[in-house]
Design a protein around this motif. Structure first.
Motif, PDB file in Angstrom:
ATOM      1  N   LYS A  82       0.837  -1.202   0.000  1.00 33.01           N
ATOM      2  CA  LYS A  82       0.000   0.000   0.000  1.00 33.01           C
ATOM      3  C   LYS A  82       0.874   1.254   0.000  1.00 33.01           C
ATOM      4  CE  LYS A  82      -3.999  -1.982   2.404  1.00 33.01           C
ATOM      5  NZ  LYS A  82      -4.909  -1.880   3.579  1.00 33.01           N
ATOM      6  N   ASP A  83       0.335   2.326  -0.586  1.00 31.00           N
ATOM      7  CA  ASP A  83       1.052   3.598  -0.592  1.00 31.00           C
ATOM      8  C   ASP A  83       0.740   4.385   0.681  1.00 31.00           C
ATOM      9  OD1 ASP A  83      -1.488   4.690  -0.950  1.00 31.00           O
ATOM     10  OD2 ASP A  83      -1.226   5.014  -3.101  1.00 31.00           O
ATOM     11  N   GLU A 101      -1.271   6.694   1.218  1.00 32.12           N
ATOM     12  CA  GLU A 101      -2.692   6.976   1.406  1.00 32.12           C
ATOM     13  C   GLU A 101      -3.506   5.727   1.724  1.00 32.12           C
ATOM     14  OE1 GLU A 101      -3.951   8.992  -2.089  1.00 32.12           O
ATOM     15  OE2 GLU A 101      -2.720  10.774  -1.714  1.00 32.12           O
ATOM     16  N   ASN A 143      -3.759   2.983  -0.257  1.00 33.53           N
ATOM     17  CA  ASN A 143      -4.245   2.295  -1.452  1.00 33.53           C
ATOM     18  C   ASN A 143      -3.194   1.300  -1.955  1.00 33.53           C
ATOM     19  OD1 ASN A 143      -6.638   3.948  -1.592  1.00 33.53           O
ATOM     20  ND2 ASN A 143      -5.343   5.596  -2.418  1.00 33.53           N
ATOM     21  N   VAL A 194      -0.738  -0.369  -4.335  1.00 28.25           N
ATOM     22  CA  VAL A 194       0.050   0.194  -5.427  1.00 28.25           C
ATOM     23  C   VAL A 194      -0.241  -0.526  -6.740  1.00 28.25           C
ATOM     24  CG1 VAL A 194       2.395   0.565  -6.292  1.00 28.25           C
ATOM     25  CG2 VAL A 194       1.868   0.951  -3.869  1.00 28.25           C
ATOM     26  N   THR A 253      10.915   0.776  -6.891  1.00 26.40           N
ATOM     27  CA  THR A 253      10.205   1.980  -6.480  1.00 26.40           C
ATOM     28  C   THR A 253       9.075   2.251  -7.461  1.00 26.40           C
ATOM     29  OG1 THR A 253      12.209   2.929  -5.507  1.00 26.40           O
ATOM     30  CG2 THR A 253      10.400   4.442  -5.984  1.00 26.40           C
ATOM     31  N   ALA A 254       7.859   2.386  -6.938  1.00 30.07           N
ATOM     32  CA  ALA A 254       6.683   2.629  -7.777  1.00 30.07           C
ATOM     33  C   ALA A 254       6.724   4.055  -8.326  1.00 30.07           C
ATOM     34  CB  ALA A 254       5.410   2.416  -6.961  1.00 30.07           C
ATOM     35  N   PRO A 255       5.949   4.331  -9.396  1.00 32.69           N
ATOM     36  CA  PRO A 255       5.907   5.698  -9.949  1.00 32.69           C
ATOM     37  C   PRO A 255       5.550   6.766  -8.925  1.00 32.69           C
ATOM     38  CG  PRO A 255       4.876   4.146 -11.458  1.00 32.69           C
ATOM     39  CD  PRO A 255       5.183   3.381 -10.214  1.00 32.69           C
ATOM     40  N   ASN A 256       4.775   6.397  -7.891  1.00 30.38           N
ATOM     41  CA  ASN A 256       4.419   7.405  -6.874  1.00 30.38           C
ATOM     42  C   ASN A 256       5.410   7.450  -5.718  1.00 30.38           C
ATOM     43  OD1 ASN A 256       3.893   5.096  -5.413  1.00 30.38           O
ATOM     44  ND2 ASN A 256       1.708   5.485  -5.138  1.00 30.38           N
ATOM     45  N   GLY A 257       6.535   6.741  -5.875  1.00 30.67           N
ATOM     46  CA  GLY A 257       7.588   6.790  -4.868  1.00 30.67           C
ATOM     47  C   GLY A 257       7.537   5.715  -3.811  1.00 30.67           C
ATOM     48  N   THR A 258       6.522   4.868  -3.817  1.00 28.65           N
ATOM     49  CA  THR A 258       6.406   3.800  -2.820  1.00 28.65           C
ATOM     50  C   THR A 258       7.434   2.704  -3.093  1.00 28.65           C
ATOM     51  OG1 THR A 258       4.035   4.215  -2.620  1.00 28.65           O
ATOM     52  CG2 THR A 258       4.860   2.125  -1.749  1.00 28.65           C
ATOM     53  N   SER A 301      -5.150   3.978 -18.894  1.00 29.12           N
ATOM     54  CA  SER A 301      -4.361   5.216 -18.975  1.00 29.12           C
ATOM     55  C   SER A 301      -5.024   6.294 -19.826  1.00 29.12           C
ATOM     56  CB  SER A 301      -2.964   4.909 -19.522  1.00 29.12           C
ATOM     57  OG  SER A 301      -3.048   4.320 -20.815  1.00 29.12           O
TER      58      SER A 301
END
Length: 781
Positions: A476-477, A479, A481, A483, A494-499, A651
């Motif tokens: 989960k990130d 927030e 949610n 990933v 590392t995920a695109p949102n930084g996780t 997308s």
């Protein structure tokens, strides 16, 4: 030319059918348990007559989607979980077994905690003297299957039994990567000490298996033209079941889910299964009818499953990629074929240690038998599924497909190719990971009670404690949610949102139970009423935590109820039952597909849903005249989805939404008919056939596509030459039906309203096992 080939095929089919009616052998299990419900085993089911596999037990429909085929040997499962260690990779119905039958649903529920029928088998142990059984089977495609059991007496009350199984099966079409679609070897050795005065026996047994089930990825799919009326036609010269749809190249590049390293393997090595088992068994009987049984098994294994899942199949002209392929001279050439198929290669592998212990205390009384048992089953696994995408050609001339190359891979923005133009989007779509253990501790009790001469009551209960510990990759990130997967996903990425993707702990304790009761009342000597009820609760298994989203961990409930009548006399045995079965909180993940700017995008959609099924079954065994037997089974069922809703956003902001609530469950027929006539021509010569009809099945979740009803046919003749030798020849699919079955790849989002647009469209899916002639021999000495 095509007409001549068809005429020749028809003549050959007729000739072989006549041969089949003259010298056929079928491995049909003739378990004639009575229809009044008094046996633990289900009668009149041909367990090993399988139109989906040449060497595995069939799945018998109970109105729920396909699940594991439960197979027991000596009272415990041959494998704790069939993914990644499949039943066929370590168990075969060969000369090493003394008995193969089919446990009833209620018996399976109480003794194992699973729902459905279970194949029930027992190892051939040593007997007095020197004894041997040699089984040989072949078919006209070149399969060679040999199994041998030798057993005898070493010293007073000491016995041995040794078995070898070897399978060299090239399949029904040639592939380039390996000469065999199934190369399996199994070895067993058992040492038995028998107690005096028939008190019982103690057995120590070792079991080794080494299997490469290439058919897992070689036979999964094939292209065909979906006509639109439930029928399909072959695509050009591509013959379903006898033409390879697997690219010539045996190489597979993948990104390791655990380390992130880019690795290369061969598909043949990736599908290897190896197992070493040690089993201890003890049976002891007292004079007062009390019996004690103990079995303990430890298994150290490497389990592997490889799937080559077909994804989008589209016209090349609609793609933005200028595909190339490597010609025979090694030079790259432009691909001008009409179609392109995307494939997801899933390399599933787990390092497994499992310990199973079962003990039972039972006692036979004058009016019944009671039984008290305990299971202690421990399963430890380090598992990962590494996924790779690639594209391939869709040849219409019957030639081998080739992998397609994207010359613009270095500048691709919609795909991640990682250094070459063949493989892309590593671990993006269906990669999996979990490491941990699962423990089940259960006690169970059954009582088979003849209350009066007319009334029999069977009841039982199972209480089970399930503990699950470990880690998975459902991250989960910030927030809260999940990933989800992305290109080059792995632990430490590392995920695109930084996780940062790190192992996520799992820690659960659950209580499960099963209740079962069956009653039979004899109104007259021949006629009576019968009914049974089974209620089972479960929770997710370790394998349910494999996807990117944690499963629904709520209780899974499965009630099954049946009630009806039976009638038995000297020449007829009949049972007719109405049934109800449902299952709540089924966990699933759909891979939904949508084209974005000419490139296929795949997103995983997790969901939880319920199923319910109403049914009616009539089972008849009749002997109208000497030597002739007829088994007839009719089943009507209507399985429907409840609470089946999910959606994903692609997308380009397109929302792929599914609401299948109320739809008929995909791939399950509503009408099933089995007709099994046999006739003893002489006391040594038996002719038999088996006809199975499966009505229309839906091929996607939205019930937009469907396949018309089909027949699966088997036939044969057994010849008992003498006490030591029996010969046979059997035919699978002797009506030579061709066609598709199962589900259609990439069709999940197609609705009933849009289905008409896809008439006469090229698709890919599963198919019926082709016409096959099998020969067998058994020598006993």
């Amino acid at each position: 030319m095509k007409a001549e080939k068809k005429q020749f095929s028809n003549r050959m089919g007729a000739a072989v059918l006549l041969l089949a009616l003259a010298c056929v052998n079928g491995y049909a299990q003739e378990n004639k348990s009575s229809n009044d419900g008094s046996s633990k085993e289900e009668g009149n089911r041909n367990v090993m007559l399988n139109a989906a596999s040449a060497n595995g037990p069939r799945e018998i429909q109970i109105g729920l989607p396909s699940a594991d085929v439960n197979v027991l040997e000596n009272g415990i499962p041959v494998t704790y979980a069939t993914n990644p260690h499949s039943v066929n990779s370590l168990w075969r119905a060969d000369a090493s077994l003394s008995h193969v039958g089919l446990l009833k649903i209620s018996e399976t529920a109480i003794t194992t905690g699973n729902i459905g029928y279970a194949v029930n088998s027992f190892t051939q142990l040593g007997e007095k003297g020197f004894n041997g059984t040699l089984n040989y089977k072949s078919n006209h495609f070149g399969m060679q299957e040999i199994s041998l059991n030798l057993n005898g007496e070493i010293a007073k009350d000491w016995f041995y039994s040794g078995s070898i199984y070897q399978d060299f099966d090239p399949g029904t079409f040639k592939i380039k990567s390996t000469p065999f679609q199934d190369r399996t070897q199994i070895y067993k050795f058992a040492l038995t000490k028998r107690y005096s005065q028939n008190r019982g026996e103690f057995t120590a047994m070792y079991h080794y298996s080494n299997s490469h089930p290439v058919y897992m990825y070689a036979t999964q799919s094939a292209p065909f033209v979906y006509v639109g009326d439930g029928s399909v036609r072959e695509l050009g010269a591509f013959a379903l079941g006898t033409t390879s749809y697997l690219p010539v190249d045996n190489e597979m590049v993948y990104r390791d889910m655990r380390t992130g390293e880019l690795k290369k393997t061969s598909l043949y090595d990736a599908v290897q299964n190896k197992g070493s088992e040690v089993t201890l068994m003890n049976n002891y009987n007292w004079d007062n009818g009390l019996s004690w049984k103990v079995i303990m098994k430890y298994d150290h294994a490497t389990g592997s499953c490889v799937y080559q899942t077909p994804m989008e199949l589209s016209q090349r002209a609609n793609s933005s990629i200028n595909y190339q392929y490597e010609g025979e001279d090694g030079r790259m050439q432009a691909y001008n074929g009409e179609y392109v198929q995307s494939r997801m290669s899933c390399l599933n592998r787990g390092l497994i240690d499992e310990f199973m212990f079962t003990t039972e205390l039972s006692r036979k009384l004058s009016n019944g038998t009671w039984r008290l048992g305990l299971n202690e089953w421990y399963y430890d696994i380090d598992y990962a599924s590494n996924t790779t995408m690639y594209d391939q050609s869709v040849p219409t001339d019957g030639s081998y497909p080739v992998r397609l190359y994207n010359p613009n891979y270095a500048t691709s923005t919609s795909r991640s190719y990682d250094g070459n133009g063949y493989y892309y989007d590593f671990n993006k779509n269906a990669s999996e990971y979990y490491k941990g253990h699962e423990n089940k501790l259960a006690v169970y009790f059954t009582h088979d009670w003849d209350v009066t001469d007319k009334f029999n009551l069977y009841y039982g209960a199972r209480l089970e404690y399930q503990a699950l510990r470990g880690n998975n990759a459902a991250v989960k990130d910030a927030e809260g949610n999940f990933v989800g997967r992305f290109a080059d996903y792995h632990l430490g990425a590392t995920a695109p949102n930084g996780t940062v993707i790190a192992p996520t702990p799992m820690d659960y304790d659950w209580f499960n139970y099963a209740l079962s009761a069956a009653a039979t009342y004899k109104l007259t000597k021949e006629f009576g009423f019968t009914g049974d009820f089974t209620y089972i609760t479960q929770h997710p298994k370790l394998e349910n935590f494999a996807p990117a989203v944690s499963p629904n961990v709520d209780k899974i409930s499965v009630p099954l109820g049946r009630v009806g009548i039976y009638y038995n006399n000297e020449w007829l045995s009949l049972t007719s039952l109405f049934s109800y079965i449902s299952k709540t909180n089924n966990n699933s993940t759909l891979n939904l597909q949508h084209s974005v700017d000419g490139v296929n995008e795949i997103l995983a959609a997790p969901l939880t849903y319920d199923i319910k099924t109403l049914g009616w079954t009539t089972d008849v065994v009749t002997h109208p005249f000497k030597g002739f037997d007829l088994h007839f089974l009719f089943t009507y069922q209507k399985p429907t989805y409840k609470k089946y809703e999910t959606s994903v956003t692609f997308s380009d902001d397109y929302v792929g939404q599914i609401n299948a609530t109320g739809n008929i469950v995909a791939e399950i027929p509503q009408v099933i008919v089995e007709i099994d006539p046999s006739y003893m021509i002489t006391k040594d010569l038996k002719i038999w056939t088996s006809f199975r009809y499966f009505s229309k099945t839906y091929a996607n979740i939205n019930d937009a596509y469907y396949f018309n009803g089909r027949w699966e046919t088997f036939g044969g003749l057994n010849w008992q030459v003498n006490k030591k030798l029996s010969l046979g020849c059997s035919v699978v699919n002797f009506l030579n039906q061709t066609g598709a079955k199962g589900s259609i790849a990439g069709a999940e989002l197609v609705t009933k309203e849009d289905a008409g647009k896809y008439a006469n469209t090229v698709m890919a899916g599963s198919y019926i096992r082709p016409f096959t002639v099998e020969f067998s021999a058994q020598v006993k000495f």
